[in-house]
Design an enzyme around this catalytic site. Structure first.
Site, short mmCIF file in Angstrom:
data_model
loop_
_atom_site.label_atom_id
_atom_site.label_comp_id
_atom_site.label_asym_id
_atom_site.label_seq_id
_atom_site.Cartn_x
_atom_site.Cartn_y
_atom_site.Cartn_z
N LYS A 54 63.10 83.61 70.21
CA LYS A 54 62.28 82.55 70.43
C LYS A 54 61.36 82.39 69.26
CE LYS A 54 62.35 82.95 75.44
NZ LYS A 54 61.55 83.49 76.71
N GLN A 98 56.52 86.12 79.18
CA GLN A 98 57.84 86.41 79.39
C GLN A 98 57.96 87.13 80.44
OE1 GLN A 98 60.44 85.88 76.84
NE2 GLN A 98 61.72 86.90 78.29
N ASP A 121 57.24 76.30 80.16
CA ASP A 121 58.35 77.14 80.86
C ASP A 121 58.42 76.22 81.93
OD1 ASP A 121 59.62 78.92 79.68
OD2 ASP A 121 58.48 80.61 80.76
#
Ligand SMILES: NC(=O)c1ccc[n+]([C@@H]2O[C@H](COP(=O)([O-])OP(=O)(O)OC[C@H]3O[C@@H](n4cnc5c(N)ncnc54)[C@H](OP(=O)(O)O)[C@@H]3O)[C@@H](O)[C@H]2O)c1
Length: 297
Positions: A54, A98, A121
């Protein structure tokens, strides 16, 4: 490449290049550099590798990114303090926690501390609710990437029978809502299967598109698909392989060798949904940066 294989990498390159152009215009025109803060807790090798991917992808398109590494034993208070400070930090338009988190931390509670306008997200209750109500703000990147693959490959979604195997908050559930919505990329007839579903084989044979997000290799075998089936493999599992430098190789949830011989189109692992997930995350960070000039919600 076999014509039946859907090249997710190629589609992701196209999407990424479009995002890069938009970011360049934004940076030059409005002096806004989109920023992403990544919180990485502990040393899970898969998570470390995803975060590296990422970071690199962000750099390539001109997104400023910083990873905040916290110790495995970090307390809820320590993580929550970091999230709250990042909510106020104007350098970051997006915040990504994460997953998975170490077991002692409550993921749901921590995710919901993220300002929903920075929740790239799409996992906060507010953003999940907006998607459910047909007013999406941030949609989780993997479902968005899968929808984009279908659109880019001109695979008919509207009116199609789509089976999704898996009902997680990250993939199966938001994907089902996305494909069900009215409008472009939606209007499908969606069935969701899970571990208590009976006769998945019959449901699968009856579907035009089968999307597998079970996290279990070989969930979809050759006898579960027909010659017109489109198969999207979301799964990523590490299989020990001492012939590789890394000591492992990645496999999906689909028995690729069997399914490729029968189905009409299949995404590979790696090189299918994975690159699209990263591309759509970049898109969400860009979208978040647009909120810093206009507030559409
Ligand atoms: N390519 C990417 O970018 C990307 C992104 C995210 C995730 N992934 C991968 O996608 C996979 C799924 O991720 P996830 O987070 O959704 O996993 P998850 O939270 O473990 O959910 C798995 C879902 O699959 C269902 N399931 C498991 N085995 C099944 C079976 N044999 N038959 C039918 N249903 C079954 C489970 O049913 P129950 O609800 O009944 O338990 C559950 O709903 C993982 O391999 C993950 O690494 C890939």
């Amino acid at each position: 490449m076999n014509k039946k294989i859907i090249d997710g990498k190629k589609i992701a390159l196209k999407v990424t290049s479009e995002i890069k152009d938009k970011i360049e215009i934004m940076s030059k025109g409005q002096n806004i550099v989109p920023g992403l803060a990544v919180i990485l807790i502990g040393e899970n090798p898969a998570s470390i590798s995803y975060v590296k991917g990422k970071e690199k992808a962000c750099k390539d398109v001109g997104i400023f990114t910083q990873t905040f590494n916290l110790d495995d034993s970090s307390s809820y208070d320590e993580v929550s303090k970091l999230i709250i400070s990042l909510n106020k930090d104007d350098r970051f338009h997006g915040i990504l926690l994460q997953l998975p988190l170490p077991q002692h931390l409550d993921s749901d509670k921590l995710i919901n501390l993220i300002n929903p306008k920075k929740d790239v997200d799409g996992l906060t209750s507010e953003n999940a609710g907006l998607l459910l109500l047909g007013k999406p703000r941030f949609v989780p990147a993997t479902p968005l990437g899968i929808q984009k693959i279908l659109l880019e490959e001109n695979i008919k979604i509207e009116g199609s029978k789509i089976l999704i195997i898996g009902r997680s908050n990250l993939v199966g559930l938001p994907l089902s809502i996305l494909l069900l919505q009215r409008g472009k990329g939606g209007n499908a007839t969606v069935t969701i299967a899970h571990t208590r579903t009976k006769n998945i084989e019959q449901l699968s044979l009856n579907a035009d598109i089968v999307i597998v997000a079970s996290g279990k290799p070989n969930t979809l075998s050759g006898k579960m698909v027909s010659k017109n089936s489109i198969v999207i493999d979301v799964g990523i599992s590490r299989l020990s392989d001492q012939t590789r430098k890394t000591g492992y190789r990645l496999i999906g949830d689909v028995n690729f060798d069997e399914v490729i011989n029968i189905a009409s189109k299949v995404t590979p692992v790696p090189g299918g949904v994975g690159p699209m997930t990263i591309a759509m995350l970049l898109n969400n960070v860009y979208l978040a940066a647009t909120f810093s000039q206009k507030r559409p919600f």
